[in-house]
Scaffold this motif. Structure first.
Motif, PDB file in Angstrom:
ATOM      1  N   ILE A  37       0.848  -1.198   0.000  1.00 44.54           N
ATOM      2  CA  ILE A  37       0.000   0.000   0.000  1.00 44.54           C
ATOM      3  C   ILE A  37       0.883   1.249   0.000  1.00 44.54           C
ATOM      4  O   ILE A  37       0.617   2.221  -0.717  1.00 44.54           O
ATOM      5  CB  ILE A  37      -0.950  -0.007   1.219  1.00 44.54           C
ATOM      6  CG1 ILE A  37      -1.899  -1.203   1.118  1.00 44.54           C
ATOM      7  CG2 ILE A  37      -1.734   1.298   1.292  1.00 44.54           C
ATOM      8  CD1 ILE A  37      -2.832  -1.349   2.309  1.00 44.54           C
ATOM      9  N   LYS A 196     -14.963   4.574   3.546  1.00 41.51           N
ATOM     10  CA  LYS A 196     -13.517   4.648   3.364  1.00 41.51           C
ATOM     11  C   LYS A 196     -12.830   3.411   3.920  1.00 41.51           C
ATOM     12  O   LYS A 196     -11.974   2.814   3.274  1.00 41.51           O
ATOM     13  CB  LYS A 196     -12.954   5.890   4.089  1.00 41.51           C
ATOM     14  CG  LYS A 196     -12.929   7.142   3.245  1.00 41.51           C
ATOM     15  CD  LYS A 196     -12.547   8.345   4.080  1.00 41.51           C
ATOM     16  CE  LYS A 196     -11.047   8.532   4.204  1.00 41.51           C
ATOM     17  NZ  LYS A 196     -10.735   9.868   4.778  1.00 41.51           N
ATOM     18  N   PHE A 199     -12.647   0.543   1.939  1.00 37.33           N
ATOM     19  CA  PHE A 199     -11.897   0.797   0.715  1.00 37.33           C
ATOM     20  C   PHE A 199     -12.794   1.230  -0.438  1.00 37.33           C
ATOM     21  O   PHE A 199     -12.519   0.963  -1.599  1.00 37.33           O
ATOM     22  CB  PHE A 199     -11.079  -0.428   0.299  1.00 37.33           C
ATOM     23  CG  PHE A 199      -9.960  -0.717   1.249  1.00 37.33           C
ATOM     24  CD1 PHE A 199      -8.742  -0.090   1.106  1.00 37.33           C
ATOM     25  CD2 PHE A 199     -10.123  -1.600   2.291  1.00 37.33           C
ATOM     26  CE1 PHE A 199      -7.705  -0.353   1.986  1.00 37.33           C
ATOM     27  CE2 PHE A 199      -9.103  -1.860   3.171  1.00 37.33           C
ATOM     28  CZ  PHE A 199      -7.886  -1.241   3.023  1.00 37.33           C
ATOM     29  N   GLU A 268      -5.481   4.885   3.263  1.00 38.23           N
ATOM     30  CA  GLU A 268      -5.657   3.440   3.434  1.00 38.23           C
ATOM     31  C   GLU A 268      -4.880   2.888   4.623  1.00 38.23           C
ATOM     32  O   GLU A 268      -5.256   1.887   5.212  1.00 38.23           O
ATOM     33  CB  GLU A 268      -5.203   2.693   2.165  1.00 38.23           C
ATOM     34  CG  GLU A 268      -6.195   2.742   1.031  1.00 38.23           C
ATOM     35  CD  GLU A 268      -6.121   4.046   0.229  1.00 38.23           C
ATOM     36  OE1 GLU A 268      -5.396   4.969   0.649  1.00 38.23           O
ATOM     37  OE2 GLU A 268      -6.794   4.137  -0.807  1.00 38.23           O
TER      38      GLU A 268
END
Lengths: 601, 147
Positions: A37, A196, A199, A268
């Motif tokens: 990520i 959020k 994702f 994230e």
């Protein structure tokens, strides 16, 4: 609490423990992939064209495939691997591609469903079939079962998951839409923040907020809609709370995550922290709501979408005159989120968080093992054997010795009616600590095996071919399953084809000072072995008589020699020598040999 | 896979276990099963963890690392009637009379290896292998065990 998970089959597992376990599981899928990520986030933050720090049309090509394919596949693989090791991981990965292809949004959520599902299906199928595979066909079975299962799951995911996720996204989107239409904008964050974490942020941000924001901005030069999703405040609040009040690796990794989130704009990265403790949803929701409320109050907005949602990108997009409002909104969101997170984390103090959870669990089991005594075979009681579900032979490469040992024990199990206990072999580095495991290794590898599988019963052998330990294992397992040990378990060394022992009586052992095994062309190897065997047996019995392997031409014709060989050779020998004492034996396990050991000096 | 006659070397005499492993390894190299580097991996593996199996047999094979040098699965047999000691120290006697060199890819060798294990678990069977007078005899002996 930790004991609850240690013995998962206990009926009284509290809901809280279940939720927490689920959170641990989810974050277990994400945490190992944080590096990926970050890689994606850095690429995007650095090279976004335009808007990045060093816009590059070349490198930014990495961004979209990493987000759409790499990350979901890695998460799917990790999720599958958590359920069923490498095979589960592979199938989880294959299944995930179905979800990826079946939907237009980055399929993190799909990966988190399909990955573990793939692993689970693989495990179930292996449980059903693996024991029935004929040896030699394992590889074909392994590859095709995983391949076919993966294909089917991918097809399923493509058809089912896509519409499912689209529906969820649409639901969230229409919620946000509706809230905007009733001018209760701050409440939009009640939808945005959970979305959020699942994702769906890009779908919401780029799908709804940005288009609406562009409309507004084109009229009045700025829009608050650009801030709803990109506000780094709620996330940084949670991460800072972890920095101060978290535990274990969550605490130690939080500062780094905070920098990446706040300055790098990679939101994230804080999602796993929230999944670890789902009540933190409240914190980000409250942070988001109060932040947006502040933005509105101070009439703040951005000129264009801030992507990624880093404080730097946000400030770059802030029109003159809005700085105070934007900064205040971010700050308020951060503070509210921080306070609520801190409260939640502190209140749960007695409640170890995900990492300590696992740690404590291991510690408890270790203590249990210690109180039982060493994990050594010598002291392993048959009690422990009750839990044995499978036996693994471990060696360095999993190629040779462990495979031979495994076939021998499998054969013994078969004869003893213990077919329900699978015996497999693998390289020691692939060992996993799992319940009900008995590991057999060569002595040299025993330590490494114990490190890999500290809770397994560890049996170390000197000799893979005829270790007495095998019969111990069989006997212990039989006792454990409370069945009578049948004769089939008897070690082969006792299945002796005896010849009448009468001629042993004729030998005058008092005279014997040296035992010679005759070797000649046809019987050299066996003579070597017999010599070595008898030497060993004599040494064990504390006898001093010399043992030699001699050629038939070199036998000293003395009465202190005892010559041992096959009946034909002895017959031949007697015609050539008169003084030597001679003994004919059928084979290496002839009972006469043990008579000899008993009688010599 | 099956054992091949050209993979069986009878009546060898070797000074030490390394020489025995090299012989078993050379058979694998000559048959195109492995690259010469694999033989070094076989020796390394034996030094790390002995490939002596008990019952007078040893099954030298490569390390995990050495697997990359395997071209195809193969098993070689070296008969050493006078024996060779596979132990590390002088005090123990791990005499070996039959050496099986192993190069296994994709577990194709497991069938035959399992046959060898079952057959050799009876020490008198090992004696028969150690006394065998022709490669064919060894192949036939090992065939006696059928699962």
């Amino acid at each position: 609490m930790s004991q609850n998970t240690a013995t998962a089959d206990k009926p009284k597992t509290s809901l809280k423990a279940k939720v927490q376990k689920f959170g641990t599981f989810l974050s277990g899928m994400i945490m190992p992939n944080i590096a990926a990520i970050i890689a994606w986030g850095l690429v995007t933050a650095l090279f976004l064209n335009p808007g990045g720090w060093f816009p590059s049309p070349t490198f930014i090509k990495l961004s979209a495939p990493m987000l759409s394919y790499l990350l979901p596949l890695l998460i799917g693989y990790t999720g599958g691997k958590m359920v069923d090791d490498e095979r589960g991981g592979i199938v989880g990965g294959i299944a995930t591609i179905g979800a990826v292809v079946g939907s237009s949004v980055p399929m993190f959520l799909g990966a988190m469903i399909m990955g573990p599902l793939g692993g689970w299906c693989m495990k179930k199928i292996d449980d059903m079939f693996q024991a029935k595979i004929k040896s030699g066909f394992e590889m074909i079975y392994n590859n095709f079962s995983a391949g076919i299962l993966g294909m089917l799951l991918a097809m399923l995911a493509q058809v089912v998951v896509g519409p499912f996720v689209d529906a969820g996204t649409n639901f969230m989107a229409s919620g946000v839409d509706w809230i905007i239409s009733i001018h209760a904008l701050p409440l939009a964050n009640l939808f945005i923040e959970p979305a959020k974490i699942l994702f769906l942020n890009n779908a919401i941000g780029n799908g709804i907020l940005v288009p609406l924001g562009i409309q507004t901005a084109s009229k009045v030069g700025k829009s608050v809609l650009f801030l709803l999703e990109s506000n780094p405040g709620p996330g940084i609040g949670v991460l800072l709370a972890f920095c101060f009040f978290g535990k274990g690796s969550a605490k130690s990794s939080a500062p780094g995550a905070a920098i990446i989130q706040f300055f790098g704009g990679i939101h994230e990265i804080y999602f796993p922290y929230i999944m670890m403790k789902p009540s933190l949803f409240l914190a980000v929701m409250a942070g988001g709501v109060s932040g947006t409320f502040t933005f509105q109050l101070l009439d703040a907005g951005l000129k264009a979408a801030a992507s990624p949602g880093s404080i730097i990108a946000v400030l770059l997009m802030t029109p003159k005159g809005s700085y105070v409002g934007v900064i205040a909104g971010v700050l308020v969101a951060a503070i509210v989120s921080f306070l609520i997170s801190a409260f939640i984390l502190k209140r749960d103090k007695s409640d170890p968080d995900a990492d300590d959870f696992a740690g404590q669990q291991a510690a408890v089991q270790e203590m249990k093992a210690e109180s039982k005594g060493q994990t050594n075979t010598a002291s392993t009681s048959t009690l422990d054997y009750k839990d044995v579900q499978k036996v693994i032979f471990a060696c360095d490469a999993g190629m040779g010795s462990s495979a031979m040992g495994a076939s021998l024990l499998r054969d013994k199990f078969k004869k003893a009616g213990l077919e329900n206990v699978p015996v497999t072999n693998m390289a020691v580095r692939n060992l996993k600590d799992e319940p009900g495991l008995l590991v057999v290794t060569q002595k040299e590898l025993s330590e490494r095996a114990q490190q890999k599988a500290p809770h397994a019963i560890d049996v170390s052998v000197d000799n893979f071919m005829n270790s007495p330990r095998y019969d111990e294992i069989v006997a212990n397992l039989k006792v454990a399953s409370q069945e009578k040990i049948d004769d089939g378990v008897q070690p082969t060394t006792q299945a002796v084809n005896a010849t009448p022992a009468s001629d042993v009586a004729e030998i005058n052992f008092d005279l014997v000072a040296e035992i010679d095994f005759i070797h000649h062309d046809q019987h050299t190897g066996s003579a070597t072995m017999a010599t070595s065997l008898l030497k060993e047996q004599l040494a064990k019995a504390g006898k001093k008589t010399t043992v030699k392997r001699v050629s038939i031409d070199d036998v000293a014709d003395e009465t202190d020699r005892l010559v041992i060989s096959t009946p034909e050779t002895i017959k031949n020998l007697k015609s050539r020598y008169t003084n030597v004492q001679a003994l004919a034996v059928a084979d290496l396990q002839d009972k006469k040999l043990s008579e000899v050991v008993k009688n010599v000096k | 896979m099956d054992l091949q006659e050209n993979m069986i070397l009878l009546n060898q005499s070797v000074p030490n276990k390394t020489a025995a492993i090299r012989l078993a390894g050379k058979l694998l190299v000559d048959a195109g099963c492995v690259e010469p580097e694999y033989v070094d991996a076989m020796i390394a593996r034996d030094q790390d963890v002995s490939t002596y199996m008990g019952n007078f047999i040893a099954i030298p094979h490569g390390t995990d690392e050495g697997k990359k040098h395997i071209k195809k699965t193969g098993i070689s047999v070296v008969q050493i009637p006078m024996g060779v000691d596979f132990s590390e120290d002088a005090a123990t006697d791990n005499t070996v009379t039959v050496v099986f060199g192993i190069a296994g890819l994709n577990n194709e060798h497991l069938d035959i290896l399992s046959q060898i294990a079952l057959y050799c678990s009876n020490i008198d069977n090992v004696a028969k292998l150690a006394d065998a007078q022709s490669p064919k005899e060894i192949i036939d002996l090992l065939k006696e065990v059928e699962n």
